[in-house]
Design a protein around this motif. Structure first.
Motif, mmCIF file in Angstrom:
data_model
loop_
_atom_site.group_PDB
_atom_site.id
_atom_site.type_symbol
_atom_site.label_atom_id
_atom_site.label_comp_id
_atom_site.label_asym_id
_atom_site.label_seq_id
_atom_site.Cartn_x
_atom_site.Cartn_y
_atom_site.Cartn_z
ATOM 1 N N VAL A 7 3.496 -37.346 -7.116
ATOM 2 C CA VAL A 7 4.561 -36.650 -6.380
ATOM 3 C C VAL A 7 5.933 -37.095 -6.886
ATOM 4 N N LEU A 8 6.116 -38.387 -7.086
ATOM 5 C CA LEU A 8 7.412 -38.878 -7.581
ATOM 6 C C LEU A 8 7.744 -38.294 -8.948
ATOM 7 N N ARG A 9 6.760 -38.208 -9.815
ATOM 8 C CA ARG A 9 6.990 -37.635 -11.142
ATOM 9 C C ARG A 9 7.301 -36.137 -11.034
ATOM 10 N N ALA A 10 6.573 -35.457 -10.157
ATOM 11 C CA ALA A 10 6.818 -34.021 -9.959
ATOM 12 C C ALA A 10 8.211 -33.788 -9.385
ATOM 13 N N ASP A 133 9.773 -23.129 -15.333
ATOM 14 C CA ASP A 133 9.205 -24.109 -16.259
ATOM 15 C C ASP A 133 9.084 -25.485 -15.606
ATOM 16 N N ALA A 134 10.122 -25.900 -14.884
ATOM 17 C CA ALA A 134 10.094 -27.202 -14.213
ATOM 18 C C ALA A 134 9.021 -27.229 -13.123
ATOM 19 N N ALA A 135 8.876 -26.133 -12.392
ATOM 20 C CA ALA A 135 7.843 -26.054 -11.355
ATOM 21 C C ALA A 135 6.449 -26.157 -11.966
ATOM 22 N N ARG A 136 6.251 -25.518 -13.097
ATOM 23 C CA ARG A 136 4.948 -25.585 -13.777
ATOM 24 C C ARG A 136 4.666 -27.020 -14.251
ATOM 25 N N GLU A 137 5.677 -27.672 -14.808
ATOM 26 C CA GLU A 137 5.506 -29.060 -15.243
ATOM 27 C C GLU A 137 5.246 -29.982 -14.050
ATOM 28 N N ALA A 138 5.937 -29.731 -12.949
ATOM 29 C CA ALA A 138 5.718 -30.524 -11.731
ATOM 30 C C ALA A 138 4.275 -30.357 -11.256
ATOM 31 N N ALA A 139 3.760 -29.143 -11.303
ATOM 32 C CA ALA A 139 2.373 -28.898 -10.898
ATOM 33 C C ALA A 139 1.393 -29.635 -11.813
ATOM 34 N N ARG A 140 1.698 -29.672 -13.101
ATOM 35 C CA ARG A 140 0.831 -30.421 -14.033
ATOM 36 C C ARG A 140 0.806 -31.907 -13.677
ATOM 37 N N GLU A 141 1.965 -32.436 -13.297
ATOM 38 C CA GLU A 141 2.015 -33.840 -12.878
ATOM 39 C C GLU A 141 1.179 -34.054 -11.616
ATOM 40 N N LEU A 142 1.300 -33.146 -10.665
ATOM 41 C CA LEU A 142 0.516 -33.269 -9.438
ATOM 42 C C LEU A 142 -0.975 -33.317 -9.732
ATOM 43 N N CYS A 143 -1.399 -32.563 -10.730
ATOM 44 C CA CYS A 143 -2.821 -32.491 -11.068
ATOM 45 C C CYS A 143 -3.346 -33.778 -11.703
ATOM 46 N N GLN A 144 -2.479 -34.742 -11.942
ATOM 47 C CA GLN A 144 -2.926 -36.044 -12.441
ATOM 48 C C GLN A 144 -3.539 -36.872 -11.314
ATOM 49 N N SER A 145 -3.412 -36.397 -10.090
ATOM 50 C CA SER A 145 -3.966 -37.074 -8.913
ATOM 51 C C SER A 145 -5.074 -36.211 -8.321
#
Length: 168
Positions: A7-10, A133-145
């Motif tokens: 979440v922090l990274r996103a 683009d930022a929202a998509r990258e944030a979602a990718r970060e979320l998927c790391q959990s």
């Protein structure tokens, strides 16, 4: 990666972009920040995000919510807050990421946006491409959990049921 770290990274990825290059709240009078006629509203916190609100800023409240998954937390505010205190769902609004069965990330208009956001009617094409683009990258970060992956997967049936309730 822990849910809170994801979440922090996103949040960091979406921190400096907004749906429009200008303040979209000026178009609608910040309608997405206003509680409804029953004083309800708010945003579900992503898994792990509740730890960031162990000390609540003034004007915020938390309550348990089971609408998407058991044990989730709903954060509500008085309608005005410092952007740095906003939860990830607010920062992403009117979009919301979902995780499809095939593992692909999709950005969808949050069905609740259609009642308050004039941008929702035109879909994502009405939004700043940098925000998308930022929202998509944030979602990718979320998927790391794993916890956030489960939440993003659970959003699809939740939003489908919400659309049916709203008559869409």
């Amino acid at each position: 990666m822990t849910a809170t770290e994801a979440v922090l990274r996103a949040r960091a990825l979406i921190e400096n972009v907004t749906p429009l290059k200008s303040d979209c709240g000026r178009i609608c009078g910040a309608a997405c920040c206003a509680p409804d006629e029953d004083g309800q509203g708010g945003m579900l916190l992503f898994p792990g995000e509740e730890t960031l609100y162990s000390v609540l800023p003034e004007g915020f409240s938390l309550k348990e919510d089971h609408s998407v998954l058991p044990g989730m937390t709903l954060l509500t505010c008085s309608g005005q807050c410092d952007r740095t205190n906003r939860p990830l769902a607010c920062r992403l609004f009117p979009l919301t990421p979902v995780l499809k069965e095939d593992g692909r990330i999709a950005l969808r208009m949050d069905p609740r946006a259609f009642s308050c956001c004039p941008l929702a009617e035109n879909g994502p094409r009405a939004l700043d491409p940098a925000f998308i683009d930022a929202a998509r990258e944030a979602a990718r970060e979320l998927c790391q959990s794993d916890e956030n992956k489960a939440y993003l997967t659970a959003l699809i049936p939740y939003f489908e049921s919400l659309r049916r309730e709203l008559g869409d």
